[in-house]
Design a protein around this motif. Sequence first.
Motif, mmCIF file in Angstrom:
data_model
loop_
_atom_site.group_PDB
_atom_site.id
_atom_site.type_symbol
_atom_site.label_atom_id
_atom_site.label_comp_id
_atom_site.label_asym_id
_atom_site.label_seq_id
_atom_site.Cartn_x
_atom_site.Cartn_y
_atom_site.Cartn_z
ATOM 1 N N ARG A 269 0.837 -1.320 0.004
ATOM 2 C CA ARG A 269 0.008 0.072 0.011
ATOM 3 C C ARG A 269 0.969 1.430 0.066
ATOM 4 N NH1 ARG A 269 -2.967 -1.131 5.421
ATOM 5 N NH2 ARG A 269 -0.593 -1.797 5.786
ATOM 6 N N MET A 270 0.504 2.486 -0.379
ATOM 7 C CA MET A 270 1.008 3.721 -0.398
ATOM 8 C C MET A 270 0.940 4.318 1.106
ATOM 9 S SD MET A 270 0.523 6.917 -2.674
ATOM 10 C CE MET A 270 -1.259 7.097 -2.161
ATOM 11 N N LYS A 271 1.969 4.724 1.487
ATOM 12 C CA LYS A 271 2.264 5.449 3.025
ATOM 13 C C LYS A 271 2.030 6.936 2.748
ATOM 14 C CE LYS A 271 4.674 5.682 7.070
ATOM 15 N NZ LYS A 271 5.942 5.377 7.801
ATOM 16 N N ILE A 272 1.122 7.576 3.400
ATOM 17 C CA ILE A 272 0.940 8.979 3.115
ATOM 18 C C ILE A 272 0.964 9.425 4.818
ATOM 19 C CG2 ILE A 272 -0.733 10.978 2.796
ATOM 20 C CD1 ILE A 272 -1.977 8.899 0.766
ATOM 21 N N ALA A 273 2.279 10.412 4.727
ATOM 22 C CA ALA A 273 2.143 11.265 6.117
ATOM 23 C C ALA A 273 1.550 12.420 6.104
ATOM 24 C CB ALA A 273 3.879 11.561 6.346
ATOM 25 N N LEU A 274 1.183 12.963 7.078
ATOM 26 C CA LEU A 274 0.329 14.195 7.331
ATOM 27 C C LEU A 274 1.059 15.350 8.007
ATOM 28 C CD1 LEU A 274 -2.883 12.174 8.823
ATOM 29 C CD2 LEU A 274 -2.343 12.655 6.455
ATOM 30 N N LYS A 275 0.970 16.403 7.297
ATOM 31 C CA LYS A 275 1.639 17.653 7.793
ATOM 32 C C LYS A 275 0.875 18.790 8.165
ATOM 33 C CE LYS A 275 6.069 17.200 5.575
ATOM 34 N NZ LYS A 275 7.106 18.129 4.746
ATOM 35 N N LYS A 276 1.143 19.615 9.241
ATOM 36 C CA LYS A 276 0.505 20.825 9.406
ATOM 37 C C LYS A 276 1.790 21.870 9.767
ATOM 38 C CE LYS A 276 -3.619 19.890 11.980
ATOM 39 N NZ LYS A 276 -4.221 19.929 13.222
ATOM 40 N N ASP A 277 1.771 22.915 9.133
ATOM 41 C CA ASP A 277 2.847 23.856 9.355
ATOM 42 C C ASP A 277 4.182 23.351 8.732
ATOM 43 O OD1 ASP A 277 0.807 25.882 10.009
ATOM 44 O OD2 ASP A 277 1.178 25.059 12.063
ATOM 45 N N ASN A 278 4.221 22.581 7.662
ATOM 46 C CA ASN A 278 5.417 21.951 7.137
ATOM 47 C C ASN A 278 5.959 21.054 7.920
ATOM 48 O OD1 ASN A 278 5.151 22.801 4.510
ATOM 49 N ND2 ASN A 278 5.931 24.943 5.207
ATOM 50 N N LYS A 279 5.245 20.449 9.138
ATOM 51 C CA LYS A 279 5.876 19.511 10.244
ATOM 52 C C LYS A 279 5.030 18.288 10.222
ATOM 53 C CE LYS A 279 5.943 22.321 13.550
ATOM 54 N NZ LYS A 279 6.202 22.979 14.917
ATOM 55 N N ILE A 280 5.709 17.160 10.175
ATOM 56 C CA ILE A 280 4.838 15.843 10.465
ATOM 57 C C ILE A 280 4.224 15.944 11.850
ATOM 58 C CG2 ILE A 280 4.728 13.574 10.712
ATOM 59 C CD1 ILE A 280 6.807 13.257 8.693
ATOM 60 N N SER A 281 2.684 15.897 11.764
ATOM 61 C CA SER A 281 1.983 16.258 12.914
ATOM 62 C C SER A 281 0.827 15.260 12.855
ATOM 63 C CB SER A 281 1.483 17.506 13.243
ATOM 64 O OG SER A 281 0.735 17.992 12.201
ATOM 65 N N THR A 282 0.184 15.004 14.193
ATOM 66 C CA THR A 282 -1.009 14.093 14.319
ATOM 67 C C THR A 282 -2.294 15.007 14.100
ATOM 68 O OG1 THR A 282 0.168 12.973 15.962
ATOM 69 C CG2 THR A 282 -2.104 12.604 16.074
ATOM 70 N N LEU A 283 -2.993 14.534 13.179
ATOM 71 C CA LEU A 283 -4.316 15.099 12.551
ATOM 72 C C LEU A 283 -5.446 14.506 13.713
ATOM 73 C CD1 LEU A 283 -3.879 16.861 10.160
ATOM 74 C CD2 LEU A 283 -5.422 15.412 9.036
ATOM 75 N N ASP A 284 -6.422 15.280 14.018
ATOM 76 C CA ASP A 284 -7.508 14.859 14.820
ATOM 77 C C ASP A 284 -8.382 13.804 14.310
ATOM 78 O OD1 ASP A 284 -6.724 16.584 16.917
ATOM 79 O OD2 ASP A 284 -7.966 18.122 16.247
ATOM 80 N N SER A 285 -8.500 13.936 12.944
ATOM 81 C CA SER A 285 -9.515 12.934 12.297
ATOM 82 C C SER A 285 -9.323 13.323 10.769
ATOM 83 C CB SER A 285 -10.818 13.107 12.528
ATOM 84 O OG SER A 285 -11.524 14.386 12.023
ATOM 85 N N ILE A 286 -9.226 11.945 10.184
ATOM 86 C CA ILE A 286 -9.109 11.878 8.538
ATOM 87 C C ILE A 286 -9.953 10.841 8.003
ATOM 88 C CG2 ILE A 286 -6.950 10.751 8.360
ATOM 89 C CD1 ILE A 286 -6.418 12.518 6.119
ATOM 90 N N LYS A 287 -10.548 11.067 7.124
ATOM 91 C CA LYS A 287 -11.505 9.898 6.248
ATOM 92 C C LYS A 287 -10.945 9.908 4.827
ATOM 93 C CE LYS A 287 -15.923 7.976 5.564
ATOM 94 N NZ LYS A 287 -17.366 7.924 6.064
ATOM 95 N N ILE A 288 -10.710 8.720 4.248
ATOM 96 C CA ILE A 288 -10.038 8.302 2.972
ATOM 97 C C ILE A 288 -10.856 7.553 2.235
ATOM 98 C CG2 ILE A 288 -8.213 7.685 1.646
ATOM 99 C CD1 ILE A 288 -6.276 8.951 3.771
ATOM 100 N N TYR A 289 -11.206 7.761 1.106
ATOM 101 C CA TYR A 289 -11.759 6.693 0.057
ATOM 102 C C TYR A 289 -11.047 6.580 -0.937
ATOM 103 C CZ TYR A 289 -16.076 8.637 2.431
ATOM 104 O OH TYR A 289 -17.184 9.180 2.861
ATOM 105 N N ALA A 290 -10.716 5.366 -1.400
ATOM 106 C CA ALA A 290 -9.985 5.014 -2.746
ATOM 107 C C ALA A 290 -10.805 4.331 -3.578
ATOM 108 C CB ALA A 290 -8.821 4.140 -2.131
ATOM 109 N N ASP A 291 -10.747 5.043 -4.995
ATOM 110 C CA ASP A 291 -11.554 4.335 -5.997
ATOM 111 C C ASP A 291 -10.420 3.452 -6.716
ATOM 112 O OD1 ASP A 291 -12.932 4.032 -8.478
ATOM 113 O OD2 ASP A 291 -12.856 6.158 -9.035
ATOM 114 N N LEU A 292 -10.774 2.148 -6.541
ATOM 115 C CA LEU A 292 -9.987 1.185 -7.323
ATOM 116 C C LEU A 292 -10.939 0.421 -8.479
ATOM 117 C CD1 LEU A 292 -9.211 -0.877 -3.817
ATOM 118 C CD2 LEU A 292 -8.221 1.057 -5.120
#
Length: 156
Positions: A34-57
């Motif tokens: 699978r593809m690994k996606i890191a999440l950033k805030k203010d150009n720093k890797i940080s923890t997001l409160d919530s995220i939802k992802i859909y993948a069109d396969l």
Amino acid sequence: MKYFKFIIFILALSSVISCGGDDDICESGEGTPRMKIALKKDNKISTLDSIKIYADLGTSVIDLGWKLKVDSVFVPLRVDDSPFTDIYVQTTTQEDSTRVRINYTTKSIYVSPGCGVKRNYENVNSVLSTPNSLKSVEQGQNFIENEDKTNLFFNF
């Protein structure tokens, strides 16, 4: 009676020998990565409160569900011959989802009789459309052979 014990011994021995470990199906992670996606805030890797992802396969859209308090996510890519996968990202239920198109070329590699063939992805790049809370996408490693390295960075 001697022959009976001998026959039981031969049957037990043959059943133990016939159980091979080479045909186990992808137990040690050699399947399509699978593809690994890191999440950033203010150009720093940080923890997001919530995220939802859909993948069109292609044949269906996979809902990966809400992820809470995460700094990275793993997203499956298409395994057919399509040169792209569309993923949709939301951080709240009120916002519209943002589409990110992941472009790549695929390479099939034979792994084992039990696991079969896996796909590796090369020349990975992305295009962001209609940004909402997802402001931009940065390129990481541009090939996917395993799930160790980060391939994309989402900037929020």
